[in-house]
Design a protein around this motif. Structure first.
Motif, PDB file in Angstrom:
ATOM      1  N   GLY A 131      23.629 -20.836  31.195  1.00 58.50           N
ATOM      2  CA  GLY A 131      24.674 -19.655  30.869  1.00 58.50           C
ATOM      3  C   GLY A 131      24.244 -18.588  30.147  1.00 58.50           C
ATOM      4  N   MET A 132      23.247 -19.301  28.872  1.00 56.31           N
ATOM      5  CA  MET A 132      22.043 -18.288  28.422  1.00 56.31           C
ATOM      6  C   MET A 132      21.797 -17.478  28.809  1.00 56.31           C
ATOM      7  N   THR A 133      20.631 -16.228  28.742  1.00 59.58           N
ATOM      8  CA  THR A 133      19.640 -15.797  28.846  1.00 59.58           C
ATOM      9  C   THR A 133      19.094 -15.273  27.961  1.00 59.58           C
ATOM     10  N   VAL A 134      17.945 -14.682  28.054  1.00 57.15           N
ATOM     11  CA  VAL A 134      16.735 -14.034  27.095  1.00 57.15           C
ATOM     12  C   VAL A 134      16.110 -13.006  27.920  1.00 57.15           C
ATOM     13  N   VAL A 135      16.347 -12.340  27.238  1.00 58.74           N
ATOM     14  CA  VAL A 135      15.312 -10.319  28.039  1.00 58.74           C
ATOM     15  C   VAL A 135      15.042  -9.992  26.370  1.00 58.74           C
ATOM     16  N   ARG A 136      13.689  -9.075  27.541  1.00 62.50           N
ATOM     17  CA  ARG A 136      12.501  -8.474  26.405  1.00 62.50           C
ATOM     18  C   ARG A 136      13.201  -7.635  27.181  1.00 62.50           C
ATOM     19  N   GLN A 137      13.265  -5.797  26.321  1.00 60.65           N
ATOM     20  CA  GLN A 137      13.229  -4.837  26.986  1.00 60.65           C
ATOM     21  C   GLN A 137      12.918  -3.535  26.328  1.00 60.65           C
ATOM     22  N   ARG A 138      12.003  -3.163  26.833  1.00 60.49           N
ATOM     23  CA  ARG A 138      11.366  -1.294  26.228  1.00 60.49           C
ATOM     24  C   ARG A 138      12.556  -0.357  25.987  1.00 60.49           C
ATOM     25  N   MET A 139      12.095   0.005  25.109  1.00 61.81           N
ATOM     26  CA  MET A 139      13.611   1.357  25.667  1.00 61.81           C
ATOM     27  C   MET A 139      12.653   2.479  25.096  1.00 61.81           C
ATOM     28  N   THR A 140      12.938   3.637  25.878  1.00 64.91           N
ATOM     29  CA  THR A 140      12.620   4.772  25.108  1.00 64.91           C
ATOM     30  C   THR A 140      13.795   6.483  24.750  1.00 64.91           C
ATOM     31  N   GLU A 141      14.803   6.016  25.531  1.00 64.41           N
ATOM     32  CA  GLU A 141      16.135   7.131  25.085  1.00 64.41           C
ATOM     33  C   GLU A 141      16.870   6.291  23.671  1.00 64.41           C
ATOM     34  N   PRO A 142      17.161   7.148  23.315  1.00 63.41           N
ATOM     35  CA  PRO A 142      19.152   6.963  22.733  1.00 63.41           C
ATOM     36  C   PRO A 142      19.831   6.774  23.186  1.00 63.41           C
ATOM     37  N   PRO A 143      19.994   5.908  22.470  1.00 62.29           N
ATOM     38  CA  PRO A 143      22.246   5.125  22.538  1.00 62.29           C
ATOM     39  C   PRO A 143      22.846   6.694  23.651  1.00 62.29           C
ATOM     40  N   PRO A 144      24.152   6.743  24.089  1.00 65.43           N
ATOM     41  CA  PRO A 144      24.361   8.099  24.490  1.00 65.43           C
ATOM     42  C   PRO A 144      25.152   8.423  23.648  1.00 65.43           C
ATOM     43  N   ASP A 145      25.989   9.445  23.191  1.00 62.63           N
ATOM     44  CA  ASP A 145      26.989  10.289  22.132  1.00 62.63           C
ATOM     45  C   ASP A 145      28.006   9.830  22.126  1.00 62.63           C
ATOM     46  N   ASN A 146      28.172   9.935  23.877  1.00 64.10           N
ATOM     47  CA  ASN A 146      29.882  10.600  24.810  1.00 64.10           C
ATOM     48  C   ASN A 146      30.115   8.280  23.566  1.00 64.10           C
ATOM     49  N   PRO A 147      30.951   7.983  23.435  1.00 63.59           N
ATOM     50  CA  PRO A 147      31.852   6.872  23.118  1.00 63.59           C
ATOM     51  C   PRO A 147      32.237   6.505  24.605  1.00 63.59           C
ATOM     52  N   ALA A 148      33.029   7.444  25.452  1.00 66.31           N
ATOM     53  CA  ALA A 148      33.202   6.769  26.892  1.00 66.31           C
ATOM     54  C   ALA A 148      32.502   6.171  27.051  1.00 66.31           C
ATOM     55  N   ARG A 149      30.906   6.399  26.853  1.00 67.94           N
ATOM     56  CA  ARG A 149      30.139   5.849  28.010  1.00 67.94           C
ATOM     57  C   ARG A 149      29.365   4.484  26.745  1.00 67.94           C
ATOM     58  N   MET A 150      29.983   3.462  26.358  1.00 65.10           N
ATOM     59  CA  MET A 150      29.946   2.744  25.488  1.00 65.10           C
ATOM     60  C   MET A 150      30.426   1.994  26.447  1.00 65.10           C
ATOM     61  N   ARG A 151      30.123   0.091  25.958  1.00 62.93           N
ATOM     62  CA  ARG A 151      30.544  -0.505  26.697  1.00 62.93           C
ATOM     63  C   ARG A 151      30.632  -1.498  26.341  1.00 62.93           C
ATOM     64  N   ALA A 152      32.210  -2.521  26.666  1.00 60.16           N
ATOM     65  CA  ALA A 152      32.502  -3.412  25.967  1.00 60.16           C
ATOM     66  C   ALA A 152      33.074  -4.861  27.123  1.00 60.16           C
ATOM     67  N   HIS A 153      33.257  -5.402  26.718  1.00 59.81           N
ATOM     68  CA  HIS A 153      33.417  -6.810  27.795  1.00 59.81           C
ATOM     69  C   HIS A 153      33.269  -8.162  27.078  1.00 59.81           C
ATOM     70  N   PRO A 154      33.475  -9.521  27.431  1.00 60.34           N
ATOM     71  CA  PRO A 154      33.784 -10.490  27.162  1.00 60.34           C
ATOM     72  C   PRO A 154      32.501 -11.234  26.030  1.00 60.34           C
ATOM     73  N   GLY A 155      32.213 -12.118  25.911  1.00 63.82           N
ATOM     74  CA  GLY A 155      30.981 -12.475  25.027  1.00 63.82           C
ATOM     75  C   GLY A 155      30.866 -11.562  23.378  1.00 63.82           C
ATOM     76  N   ARG A 156      29.165 -12.671  23.163  1.00 62.12           N
ATOM     77  CA  ARG A 156      28.397 -12.436  22.399  1.00 62.12           C
ATOM     78  C   ARG A 156      26.848 -11.674  22.669  1.00 62.12           C
ATOM     79  N   GLU A 157      26.396 -11.109  22.420  1.00 61.32           N
ATOM     80  CA  GLU A 157      24.941 -10.909  22.264  1.00 61.32           C
ATOM     81  C   GLU A 157      24.646 -10.873  21.009  1.00 61.32           C
ATOM     82  N   TRP A 158      23.316 -11.504  20.392  1.00 59.27           N
ATOM     83  CA  TRP A 158      21.581 -11.356  19.755  1.00 59.27           C
ATOM     84  C   TRP A 158      21.011 -10.728  19.933  1.00 59.27           C
TER      85      TRP A 158
END
Length: 205
Positions: A103-130
Motif C-alpha cells: 500500500g506504500m509508494t515512493v515518488v520522486r518529482q522535480r517541481m518548478t512552480e510555486p504552490p497555489p495562492d488560493n486555499p480553495a485549490r489545496m487538497r485534503a484526503h485521508p492518509g499521511r505523507e512524508w
C-alpha cells in the motif's frame, strides 16, 4: 508461513545469527531472552552457537519473544532486490512501489512552480505523507500555515489537512512517501483535476 528446510546450511546459520543479533539489539543477556522464551539458558546458547538443531516450535517462541514473526526470522533476500522506477515524463516524476508494504509508494518529482495562492485549490484526503527535499527549496502549504522546507529537511503531515507543495526561488526536487490512503487520494483527485498539489501519482490501475 515460510518453511525452513533443516538441510539448508546457509539459512540455518542466518537464523542463528539473526536470533543473536536481535537479542543483542534489545540489550538482553542469554538469561533474559531464555526466560522470555521459556527456554533454558544453555539451550538458547546452543541454538545461537549452532550446537542444537533448530525446532519449529522453538523458532515460533523465539520470534514472539524477540517481538518479530517467524516469517521475518527466516526471511532471505529475494532475487528481485533491485527495483526500477515507473517514469511519468509528462509530470516529471518517478514512482517505486514498496514490496514489503504494497500500500506504500515512493515518488520522486522535480517541481518548478510555486504552490497555489488560493486555499480553495489545496487538497485534503485521508492518509499521511512524508517528504524530503533532495535539492532546492520547497514551500509546503498546510492549512493556513506556510512552511519553508530546505534541502535535506523533511516534512510529515496528515493529508486530511488541506495541503499543497511547490518550488520556492527556483526548481526543487522532492522524494515523497505515501501510505495507501494518501496514494488513493492523489489518484482520485488527479483525474481531471489541475496538478496543484505535487507529487501526484499517475493512474496505473
Amino acid at each position: 508461513m515460510l518453511r525452513m528446510e533443516q538441510n539448508d546450511g546457509d539459512l540455518d546459520s542466518l537464523v542463528r545469527k539473526r536470533i543473536r543479533a536481535l537479542r543483542v539489539a534489545q540489550g538482553w543477556s542469554l538469561e533474559e531472552l531464555a526466560g522470555r522464551a521459556n527456554l533454558s539458558q544453555s539451550s538458547l546458547s546452543r541454538i545461537e552457537n549452532g550446537q542444537r538443531r533448530l525446532a519449529l516450535d522453538q523458532l515460533v517462541t523465539l520470534a514472539r519473544a524477540l517481538d518479530t514473526t517467524l516469517d521475518q526470522l527466516v526471511e532471505t533476500a529475494s532475487d528481485d532486490v533491485i527495483t526500477s522506477p515507473m517514469i511519468d515524463g509528462a509530470h516529471g516524476l518517478m514512482r517505486w512501489p514498496v514490496k514489503g508494504d504494497p500500500g506504500m509508494t515512493v515518488v520522486r518529482q522535480r517541481m518548478t512552480e510555486p504552490p497555489p495562492d488560493n486555499p480553495a485549490r489545496m487538497r485534503a484526503h485521508p492518509g499521511r505523507e512524508w517528504l524530503v527535499v533532495l535539492s532546492g527549496t520547497a514551500t509546503l502549504m498546510l492549512g493556513h500555515r506556510r512552511f519553508r522546507v530546505e534541502t535535506n529537511q523533511a516534512a510529515e503531515f496528515p493529508t486530511m489537512l488541506p495541503h499543497a507543495i511547490g518550488a520556492e526561488g527556483g526548481p526543487c526536487e522532492i522524494l515523497g512517501i505515501f501510505d495507501r490512503d494518501a496514494r488513493r487520494g492523489h489518484l482520485r483527485e488527479s483525474r481531471g483535476a489541475a496538478k496543484d498539489c505535487a507529487p501526484d501519482l499517475p493512474n496505473t490501475t
